[in-house]
Write an enzyme that holds these catalytic residues in place. Structure first.
Site, PDB file in Angstrom:
ATOM      1  CB  ILE A 162     104.819  75.507  46.644  1.00  0.00           C
ATOM      2  CG1 ILE A 162     104.184  75.335  45.260  1.00  0.00           C
ATOM      3  CG2 ILE A 162     105.004  74.138  47.316  1.00  0.00           C
ATOM      4  CD1 ILE A 162     104.269  76.518  44.375  1.00  0.00           C
ATOM      5  N   GLY A 205     100.668  76.879  50.219  1.00  0.00           N
ATOM      6  CA  GLY A 205      99.819  77.882  50.867  1.00  0.00           C
ATOM      7  C   GLY A 205      98.988  78.656  49.846  1.00  0.00           C
ATOM      8  CG  LEU A 260     105.595  83.054  48.707  1.00  0.00           C
ATOM      9  CD1 LEU A 260     104.393  82.743  47.832  1.00  0.00           C
ATOM     10  CD2 LEU A 260     105.748  84.557  48.851  1.00  0.00           C
ATOM     11  CB  SER A 273     101.134  82.658  57.730  1.00  0.00           C
ATOM     12  OG  SER A 273      99.985  81.872  57.522  1.00  0.00           O
ATOM     13  CB  SER A 279     103.436  90.648  57.471  1.00  0.00           C
ATOM     14  OG  SER A 279     102.218  90.906  58.126  1.00  0.00           O
ATOM     15  CD  GLU A 304      99.673  91.191  62.689  1.00  0.00           C
ATOM     16  OE1 GLU A 304     100.210  90.970  63.785  1.00  0.00           O
ATOM     17  OE2 GLU A 304      98.533  91.669  62.584  1.00  0.00           O
ATOM     18  CE1 TYR A 318     103.403  85.689  60.084  1.00  0.00           C
ATOM     19  CE2 TYR A 318     102.474  87.858  60.492  1.00  0.00           C
ATOM     20  CZ  TYR A 318     102.860  86.868  59.612  1.00  0.00           C
ATOM     21  OH  TYR A 318     102.717  87.051  58.256  1.00  0.00           O
ATOM     22  NE  ARG A 322      93.779  84.825  54.528  1.00  0.00           N
ATOM     23  CZ  ARG A 322      94.940  85.167  55.087  1.00  0.00           C
ATOM     24  NH1 ARG A 322      95.971  84.332  55.074  1.00  0.00           N
ATOM     25  NH2 ARG A 322      95.085  86.358  55.623  1.00  0.00           N
TER      26      ARG A 322
HETATM   27  P1  NAP Z   1      99.795  80.115  54.268  1.00  0.00           P
HETATM   28  O1  NAP Z   1      98.631  79.778  53.387  1.00  0.00           O
HETATM   29  O2  NAP Z   1      99.674  79.939  55.734  1.00  0.00           O
HETATM   30  O3  NAP Z   1     101.046  79.265  53.734  1.00  0.00           O
HETATM   31  C1  NAP Z   1     102.213  79.121  54.502  1.00  0.00           C
HETATM   32  C2  NAP Z   1     103.170  78.187  53.780  1.00  0.00           C
HETATM   33  O4  NAP Z   1     104.365  78.059  54.560  1.00  0.00           O
HETATM   34  C3  NAP Z   1     102.625  76.768  53.562  1.00  0.00           C
HETATM   35  O5  NAP Z   1     102.897  76.374  52.244  1.00  0.00           O
HETATM   36  C4  NAP Z   1     103.463  75.929  54.540  1.00  0.00           C
HETATM   37  O6  NAP Z   1     103.710  74.627  54.068  1.00  0.00           O
HETATM   38  C5  NAP Z   1     104.772  76.703  54.516  1.00  0.00           C
HETATM   39  N1  NAP Z   1     105.636  76.364  55.648  1.00  0.00           N
HETATM   40  C6  NAP Z   1     105.318  76.336  56.968  1.00  0.00           C
HETATM   41  N2  NAP Z   1     106.368  75.912  57.693  1.00  0.00           N
HETATM   42  C7  NAP Z   1     107.384  75.664  56.822  1.00  0.00           C
HETATM   43  C8  NAP Z   1     108.713  75.189  56.958  1.00  0.00           C
HETATM   44  N3  NAP Z   1     109.228  74.876  58.150  1.00  0.00           N
HETATM   45  N4  NAP Z   1     109.465  75.052  55.844  1.00  0.00           N
HETATM   46  C9  NAP Z   1     108.957  75.342  54.628  1.00  0.00           C
HETATM   47  N5  NAP Z   1     107.689  75.784  54.422  1.00  0.00           N
HETATM   48  C10 NAP Z   1     106.917  75.951  55.509  1.00  0.00           C
HETATM   49  O7  NAP Z   1     100.250  81.631  54.032  1.00  0.00           O
HETATM   50  P2  NAP Z   1      99.868  82.653  52.839  1.00  0.00           P
HETATM   51  O8  NAP Z   1      98.623  83.367  53.224  1.00  0.00           O
HETATM   52  O9  NAP Z   1      99.957  81.950  51.543  1.00  0.00           O
HETATM   53  O10 NAP Z   1     101.045  83.723  52.998  1.00  0.00           O
HETATM   54  C11 NAP Z   1     102.278  83.559  52.316  1.00  0.00           C
HETATM   55  C12 NAP Z   1     103.357  84.364  53.027  1.00  0.00           C
HETATM   56  O11 NAP Z   1     102.993  85.740  53.036  1.00  0.00           O
HETATM   57  C13 NAP Z   1     103.594  84.000  54.480  1.00  0.00           C
HETATM   58  O12 NAP Z   1     104.962  84.174  54.742  1.00  0.00           O
HETATM   59  C14 NAP Z   1     102.783  85.018  55.257  1.00  0.00           C
HETATM   60  O13 NAP Z   1     103.323  85.201  56.551  1.00  0.00           O
HETATM   61  C15 NAP Z   1     102.977  86.230  54.380  1.00  0.00           C
HETATM   62  N6  NAP Z   1     101.899  87.213  54.410  1.00  0.00           N
HETATM   63  C16 NAP Z   1     100.613  86.829  54.168  1.00  0.00           C
HETATM   64  C17 NAP Z   1      99.612  87.783  54.150  1.00  0.00           C
HETATM   65  C18 NAP Z   1      98.177  87.406  53.879  1.00  0.00           C
HETATM   66  O14 NAP Z   1      97.304  88.213  54.154  1.00  0.00           O
HETATM   67  N7  NAP Z   1      97.915  86.223  53.312  1.00  0.00           N
HETATM   68  C19 NAP Z   1      99.925  89.140  54.363  1.00  0.00           C
HETATM   69  C20 NAP Z   1     101.260  89.495  54.591  1.00  0.00           C
HETATM   70  C21 NAP Z   1     102.243  88.525  54.593  1.00  0.00           C
HETATM   71  P3  NAP Z   1     103.059  73.273  54.691  1.00  0.00           P
HETATM   72  O15 NAP Z   1     101.972  72.903  53.756  1.00  0.00           O
HETATM   73  O16 NAP Z   1     104.180  72.314  54.646  1.00  0.00           O
HETATM   74  O17 NAP Z   1     102.587  73.604  56.073  1.00  0.00           O
HETATM   75  N1  GDD Z   2      91.357  84.526  62.906  1.00  0.00           N
HETATM   76  C1  GDD Z   2      90.370  85.163  63.548  1.00  0.00           C
HETATM   77  N2  GDD Z   2      89.357  84.436  64.078  1.00  0.00           N
HETATM   78  N3  GDD Z   2      90.417  86.512  63.652  1.00  0.00           N
HETATM   79  C2  GDD Z   2      89.393  87.133  64.287  1.00  0.00           C
HETATM   80  C3  GDD Z   2      88.313  86.437  64.839  1.00  0.00           C
HETATM   81  C4  GDD Z   2      88.289  85.015  64.745  1.00  0.00           C
HETATM   82  O1  GDD Z   2      87.381  84.328  65.210  1.00  0.00           O
HETATM   83  N4  GDD Z   2      87.474  87.345  65.370  1.00  0.00           N
HETATM   84  C5  GDD Z   2      87.999  88.544  65.188  1.00  0.00           C
HETATM   85  N5  GDD Z   2      89.171  88.427  64.519  1.00  0.00           N
HETATM   86  C6  GDD Z   2      90.065  89.543  64.181  1.00  0.00           C
HETATM   87  C7  GDD Z   2      91.499  89.364  64.708  1.00  0.00           C
HETATM   88  O2  GDD Z   2      91.559  89.703  66.105  1.00  0.00           O
HETATM   89  C8  GDD Z   2      92.261  90.325  63.805  1.00  0.00           C
HETATM   90  O3  GDD Z   2      92.197  91.629  64.342  1.00  0.00           O
HETATM   91  C9  GDD Z   2      91.463  90.289  62.495  1.00  0.00           C
HETATM   92  O4  GDD Z   2      90.229  89.620  62.777  1.00  0.00           O
HETATM   93  C10 GDD Z   2      92.182  89.562  61.346  1.00  0.00           C
HETATM   94  O5  GDD Z   2      92.607  88.294  61.814  1.00  0.00           O
HETATM   95  P1  GDD Z   2      93.213  87.183  60.798  1.00  0.00           P
HETATM   96  O6  GDD Z   2      92.288  86.947  59.672  1.00  0.00           O
HETATM   97  O7  GDD Z   2      93.593  86.012  61.648  1.00  0.00           O
HETATM   98  O8  GDD Z   2      94.487  87.905  60.155  1.00  0.00           O
HETATM   99  P2  GDD Z   2      95.652  88.773  60.801  1.00  0.00           P
HETATM  100  O9  GDD Z   2      95.398  90.210  60.430  1.00  0.00           O
HETATM  101  O10 GDD Z   2      95.878  88.453  62.212  1.00  0.00           O
HETATM  102  O11 GDD Z   2      96.926  88.236  59.991  1.00  0.00           O
HETATM  103  C11 GDD Z   2      96.863  88.009  58.584  1.00  0.00           C
HETATM  104  O12 GDD Z   2      97.288  89.158  57.900  1.00  0.00           O
HETATM  105  C12 GDD Z   2      98.648  89.549  58.142  1.00  0.00           C
HETATM  106  C13 GDD Z   2      98.910  90.828  57.348  1.00  0.00           C
HETATM  107  O13 GDD Z   2      98.437  91.921  58.047  1.00  0.00           O
HETATM  108  C14 GDD Z   2      97.761  86.804  58.293  1.00  0.00           C
HETATM  109  O14 GDD Z   2      97.603  86.433  56.946  1.00  0.00           O
HETATM  110  C15 GDD Z   2      99.227  87.129  58.521  1.00  0.00           C
HETATM  111  O15 GDD Z   2     100.038  86.038  58.077  1.00  0.00           O
HETATM  112  C16 GDD Z   2      99.554  88.399  57.708  1.00  0.00           C
HETATM  113  O16 GDD Z   2     100.901  88.754  57.858  1.00  0.00           O
END
Ligand code: NAP
Ligand code: GDD
Length: 341
Positions: free
Chosen positions: A10, A12, A79, A83, A134, A136, A158, A193
């Protein structure tokens, strides 16, 4: 009576948008929050005063059972996760426990509280479960674009943990008849974010440079390509998935790819700056194994759920840059995530 939702994660990005969306739909919303004095919980309470908090941790099976017993939810959205992909190499075991085994613990909590077993299948009116899977999991992609049938080749601890959660969600559906779905979401972003992810790192970097607070922005691989959408659009897909007559898995994305280089160009140009004067590439920010490209085929979600992304890439980037310019101008602290409205 209002439907009741329990959201893990919640505090996040997605937790906040999903809670707002469900409250708008008339739900009673509960958020699972961990830790003794987690500062993100008080921040969340300020933004989402109508969300009720139940304590629990994805590492603690008993706490999840207690949470489900207390809330008696109609829908559970899992969620919570570690991450940030680079962190999953540094703390691989913790990532497996939270992001992978956490799914098992949540499914078990629902199964036990619903009285479901091998001999007693889930009844109608059962708790519906959403797993935040994801893109990923596709990792080193075997085809482009990726759809619900594309093979997985995860490239990080991950991605491997998410693949475990994905298959387990399918398995509980097949083994116990539980209403459990996996949403395979591609990258989605917003002004909320986390600052560690590349879109927000760039929007904050641009804002700092524009305001004279920084002179350069250090980044890793500029050639990686992602399918970036807006988080506010994606949480609507999560909700729609749990309203379908039958539980199925869906890919959610825009179907359009951009490189990190194009992201950088768009963000600097939104602030009237030339990116080449400020961006420095840094080998230490490259990953041990990179995911070179991800691109969704969201046809199933469009045809079966009627879901469409609304916010386009350029609009999203401009929204994030403008938000960070406002945040820093007002003296906000991005590490405290005070860009939350
Ligand atoms: P986020 O902002 O990193 O939020 C992650 C959440 O997980 C936070 O609320 C964190 O709470 C909680 N958490 C971490 N460890 C925990 C634990 N041990 N027990 C309970 N809660 C815990 O991630 P988001 O971007 O909102 O993404 C939500 C979900 O979608 C994640 O599962 C992520 O992997 C997945 N996802 C995200 C994306 C994307 O692009 N955003 C894409 C695909 C999938 P604390 O405040 O306590 O740390
Ligand atoms: N974070 C980060 N920082 N990424 C960088 C940087 C940097 O300085 N420079 C280049 N990148 C490139 C990474 O190598 C990656 O290829 C891309 O930017 C995206 O990185 P992130 O924004 O960290 O996201 P992610 O794609 O690794 O993962 C996110 O998306 C997934 C879904 O595809 C996360 O939200 C994951 O939790 C989620 O599952």
């Amino acid at each position: 009576m209002a439907r009741r939702a329990l959201i893990t994660g919640i505090t996040g990005q997605d937790g906040s948008y999903l809670a707002e969306h469900l409250l708008d739909q008339g739900y009673e919303v509960w958020g699972l929050a961990r830790g003794q004095a987690n500062p993100r919980v008080s921040r969340m309470r300020k933004l989402l005063s109508d969300v009720q908090v139940v304590r629990g941790d994805l590492l603690d099976q008993g706490s999840l059972i207690s949470a489900v017993e207390r809330v008696q939810p109609d829908e559970v959205y899992n969620l919570g996760a570690i991450s940030f992909v680079p962190m999953s190499w540094e703390q691989a075991e913790l990532t497996a426990e939270v992001t992978g085994m956490g799914v098992l613990r949540m499914l078990e909590a629902i199964r036990v509280c619903s009285g479901v077993s091998r001999g007693a299948a889930a009844a109608s009116g059962q708790i519906r479960f959403y797993q935040a899977s994801s893109s990923e999991m596709f990792g080193q992609v075997t085809e482009t674009p990726q759809n619900e049938r594309t093979a997985f080749h995860p490239r990080s601890p991950y991605g491997v943990a998410k693949a475990y959660g994905h298959f387990l969600t399918q398995n509980y559906r097949e083994s116990y008849g539980m209403y459990a779905v996996s949403g395979i979401l591609f990258n989605h972003e917003s002004p909320r974010r986390g600052a560690e992810f590349v879109t927000r790192k760039v929007s904050l970097g641009v804002a700092r440079i524009k305001l004279g607070q920084a002179t350069e922005l250090r980044l890793g691989n500029l050639e990686a390509r992602r399918d970036w959408g807006y988080a506010g659009d994606y949480v609507k897909a999560m909700h729609l998935m749990l309203q379908a007559a039958t539980p199925e898995d869906y890919v959610i994305g825009t179907g359009r790819m951009k490189s990190v280089r194009e992201l950088v160009e768009a963000a600097f140009s939104a602030a009237g700056l030339d990116w080449e004067r400020y961006v420095v590439t840094d080998q230490t920010l490259h990953r041990p194994a990179e995911v070179d490209l991800l691109c969704a085929d969201p046809k199933k979600a469009r045809t079966q759920l009627g879901w469409e992304p609304r916010v386009a890439f350029d609009e999203l980037v401009a929204m994030m840059v403008e938000s960070d310019l406002r945040l820093l101008t007002d003296g906000g602290d991005p590490d405290q995530d005070s860009s939350w409205p």
